[in-house]
Design a protein around this motif. Sequence first.
Motif, PDB file in Angstrom:
ATOM      1  N   ALA A  28      -8.552  15.331 -11.085  1.00  0.00           N
ATOM      2  CA  ALA A  28      -8.105  15.288 -12.478  1.00  0.00           C
ATOM      3  C   ALA A  28      -8.567  14.041 -13.223  1.00  0.00           C
ATOM      4  CB  ALA A  28      -6.584  15.382 -12.544  1.00  0.00           C
ATOM      5  N   SER A  29      -8.724  12.940 -12.521  1.00  0.00           N
ATOM      6  CA  SER A  29      -9.077  11.706 -13.217  1.00  0.00           C
ATOM      7  C   SER A  29      -9.705  10.715 -12.245  1.00  0.00           C
ATOM      8  CB  SER A  29      -7.842  11.098 -13.878  1.00  0.00           C
ATOM      9  OG  SER A  29      -6.890  10.754 -12.914  1.00  0.00           O
ATOM     10  N   ASN A  30     -10.111   9.605 -12.796  1.00  0.00           N
ATOM     11  CA  ASN A  30     -10.801   8.580 -12.018  1.00  0.00           C
ATOM     12  C   ASN A  30      -9.784   7.701 -11.286  1.00  0.00           C
ATOM     13  OD1 ASN A  30     -12.805   6.967 -10.983  1.00  0.00           O
ATOM     14  ND2 ASN A  30     -12.997   5.728 -12.828  1.00  0.00           N
ATOM     15  N   VAL A  31      -9.275   8.221 -10.174  1.00  0.00           N
ATOM     16  CA  VAL A  31      -8.339   7.468  -9.338  1.00  0.00           C
ATOM     17  C   VAL A  31      -8.901   7.389  -7.925  1.00  0.00           C
ATOM     18  CG1 VAL A  31      -6.253   8.028 -10.648  1.00  0.00           C
ATOM     19  CG2 VAL A  31      -6.984   9.543  -8.796  1.00  0.00           C
ATOM     20  N   GLU A  32      -8.375   6.453  -7.168  1.00  0.00           N
ATOM     21  CA  GLU A  32      -8.754   6.306  -5.771  1.00  0.00           C
ATOM     22  C   GLU A  32      -7.567   6.715  -4.916  1.00  0.00           C
ATOM     23  OE1 GLU A  32      -9.818   2.697  -2.700  1.00  0.00           O
ATOM     24  OE2 GLU A  32     -10.435   2.516  -4.798  1.00  0.00           O
ATOM     25  N   LEU A  33      -7.804   7.608  -3.972  1.00  0.00           N
ATOM     26  CA  LEU A  33      -6.749   8.005  -3.050  1.00  0.00           C
ATOM     27  C   LEU A  33      -6.471   6.831  -2.133  1.00  0.00           C
ATOM     28  CD1 LEU A  33      -4.862  10.217  -1.972  1.00  0.00           C
ATOM     29  CD2 LEU A  33      -6.731  10.932  -0.463  1.00  0.00           C
ATOM     30  N   GLU A  34      -5.283   6.280  -2.266  1.00  0.00           N
ATOM     31  CA  GLU A  34      -4.911   5.098  -1.494  1.00  0.00           C
ATOM     32  C   GLU A  34      -4.414   5.477  -0.107  1.00  0.00           C
ATOM     33  OE1 GLU A  34      -4.477   0.973  -1.103  1.00  0.00           O
ATOM     34  OE2 GLU A  34      -5.440   2.119  -2.672  1.00  0.00           O
ATOM     35  N   GLY A  35      -3.627   6.546  -0.032  1.00  0.00           N
ATOM     36  CA  GLY A  35      -3.094   6.962   1.249  1.00  0.00           C
ATOM     37  C   GLY A  35      -1.958   7.938   1.068  1.00  0.00           C
ATOM     38  N   TYR A  36      -1.210   8.114   2.140  1.00  0.00           N
ATOM     39  CA  TYR A  36      -0.048   8.991   2.089  1.00  0.00           C
ATOM     40  C   TYR A  36       1.004   8.453   3.038  1.00  0.00           C
ATOM     41  CZ  TYR A  36      -1.397  10.931   6.593  1.00  0.00           C
ATOM     42  OH  TYR A  36      -1.705  11.072   7.913  1.00  0.00           O
ATOM     43  N   ALA A  37       2.226   8.847   2.796  1.00  0.00           N
ATOM     44  CA  ALA A  37       3.328   8.431   3.653  1.00  0.00           C
ATOM     45  C   ALA A  37       4.138   9.643   4.039  1.00  0.00           C
ATOM     46  CB  ALA A  37       4.224   7.427   2.924  1.00  0.00           C
ATOM     47  N   ASN A  38       4.289   9.850   5.340  1.00  0.00           N
ATOM     48  CA  ASN A  38       5.169  10.898   5.842  1.00  0.00           C
ATOM     49  C   ASN A  38       6.515  10.218   6.032  1.00  0.00           C
ATOM     50  OD1 ASN A  38       6.450  12.986   7.100  1.00  0.00           O
ATOM     51  ND2 ASN A  38       4.862  13.324   8.630  1.00  0.00           N
ATOM     52  N   VAL A  39       7.333  10.275   4.978  1.00  0.00           N
ATOM     53  CA  VAL A  39       8.514   9.416   4.944  1.00  0.00           C
ATOM     54  C   VAL A  39       9.625   9.864   5.879  1.00  0.00           C
ATOM     55  CG1 VAL A  39       8.069   8.375   2.725  1.00  0.00           C
ATOM     56  CG2 VAL A  39       9.249  10.548   2.801  1.00  0.00           C
ATOM     57  N   ALA A  40       9.916  11.154   5.948  1.00  0.00           N
ATOM     58  CA  ALA A  40      10.968  11.619   6.863  1.00  0.00           C
ATOM     59  C   ALA A  40      11.070  13.131   6.787  1.00  0.00           C
ATOM     60  CB  ALA A  40      12.317  10.998   6.523  1.00  0.00           C
ATOM     61  N   SER A  41      11.208  13.750   7.936  1.00  0.00           N
ATOM     62  CA  SER A  41      11.489  15.187   8.016  1.00  0.00           C
ATOM     63  C   SER A  41      10.559  16.052   7.175  1.00  0.00           C
ATOM     64  CB  SER A  41      12.936  15.455   7.611  1.00  0.00           C
ATOM     65  OG  SER A  41      13.821  14.741   8.433  1.00  0.00           O
ATOM     66  N   GLN A  85       2.488  -7.632  -7.080  1.00  0.00           N
ATOM     67  CA  GLN A  85       1.540  -7.827  -5.975  1.00  0.00           C
ATOM     68  C   GLN A  85       2.179  -7.633  -4.608  1.00  0.00           C
ATOM     69  OE1 GLN A  85       0.365 -11.735  -7.082  1.00  0.00           O
ATOM     70  NE2 GLN A  85       1.963 -12.746  -5.906  1.00  0.00           N
ATOM     71  N   ASP A  86       3.471  -7.850  -4.475  1.00  0.00           N
ATOM     72  CA  ASP A  86       4.128  -7.679  -3.184  1.00  0.00           C
ATOM     73  C   ASP A  86       4.262  -6.211  -2.781  1.00  0.00           C
ATOM     74  OD1 ASP A  86       4.309 -10.372  -2.798  1.00  0.00           O
ATOM     75  OD2 ASP A  86       6.431 -10.534  -3.333  1.00  0.00           O
ATOM     76  N   ILE A  87       4.087  -5.297  -3.716  1.00  0.00           N
ATOM     77  CA  ILE A  87       4.109  -3.868  -3.398  1.00  0.00           C
ATOM     78  C   ILE A  87       2.999  -3.542  -2.393  1.00  0.00           C
ATOM     79  CG2 ILE A  87       3.767  -1.546  -4.354  1.00  0.00           C
ATOM     80  CD1 ILE A  87       6.457  -2.726  -5.113  1.00  0.00           C
ATOM     81  N   ASP A  88       1.908  -4.294  -2.458  1.00  0.00           N
ATOM     82  CA  ASP A  88       0.804  -4.067  -1.518  1.00  0.00           C
ATOM     83  C   ASP A  88       1.231  -4.246  -0.066  1.00  0.00           C
ATOM     84  OD1 ASP A  88      -1.181  -3.231  -3.203  1.00  0.00           O
ATOM     85  OD2 ASP A  88      -1.996  -5.241  -3.527  1.00  0.00           O
ATOM     86  N   LYS A  89       2.239  -5.036   0.185  1.00  0.00           N
ATOM     87  CA  LYS A  89       2.722  -5.230   1.555  1.00  0.00           C
ATOM     88  C   LYS A  89       3.251  -3.911   2.125  1.00  0.00           C
ATOM     89  CE  LYS A  89       3.998 -10.028   0.765  1.00  0.00           C
ATOM     90  NZ  LYS A  89       5.105 -10.979   0.606  1.00  0.00           N
ATOM     91  N   ILE A  90       3.834  -3.103   1.285  1.00  0.00           N
ATOM     92  CA  ILE A  90       4.327  -1.788   1.711  1.00  0.00           C
ATOM     93  C   ILE A  90       3.173  -0.797   1.786  1.00  0.00           C
ATOM     94  CG2 ILE A  90       5.796   0.175   1.081  1.00  0.00           C
ATOM     95  CD1 ILE A  90       7.598  -1.888  -0.387  1.00  0.00           C
ATOM     96  N   ILE A  91       2.337  -0.793   0.783  1.00  0.00           N
ATOM     97  CA  ILE A  91       1.257   0.188   0.685  1.00  0.00           C
ATOM     98  C   ILE A  91       0.231   0.033   1.792  1.00  0.00           C
ATOM     99  CG2 ILE A  91      -0.656   0.960  -0.768  1.00  0.00           C
ATOM    100  CD1 ILE A  91       1.181   0.408  -3.155  1.00  0.00           C
TER     101      ILE A  91
END
Length: 102
Positions: A28-41, A85-91
């Motif tokens: 749909a747009s010019n984005v970069e797929l950063e990743g995914y998280a299988n958070v729970a269940s 910038q600290d959000i990157d620690k989670i990502i």
Amino acid sequence: MASYEALGLVETFGLVFALEAADAMCKASNVELEGYANVASGYITVLVRGDVGACTAAVDAGVAAVEAMEDANVYSSIVIARPHQDIDKIIKRYELSSLVAE
């Protein structure tokens, strides 16, 4: 990692729906797929980065793609403009490079 203005996320249930969201978001747009998280269940969150407009378009497209599928639910979606910038620690934990052997 390049610096981006925004982070876009779509959370759904199941890999098929998450892949559909990711595909629609990237097309749909010019984005970069950063990743995914299988958070729970089985809840899976797809993460993309780009400018605010691109992330907004990507999230809208991802939500629409999942909602168009039978028996699918989008549990949440958000665009975070200028994330701290600290959000990157989670990502970093969910980056594709750390999840997939190359």
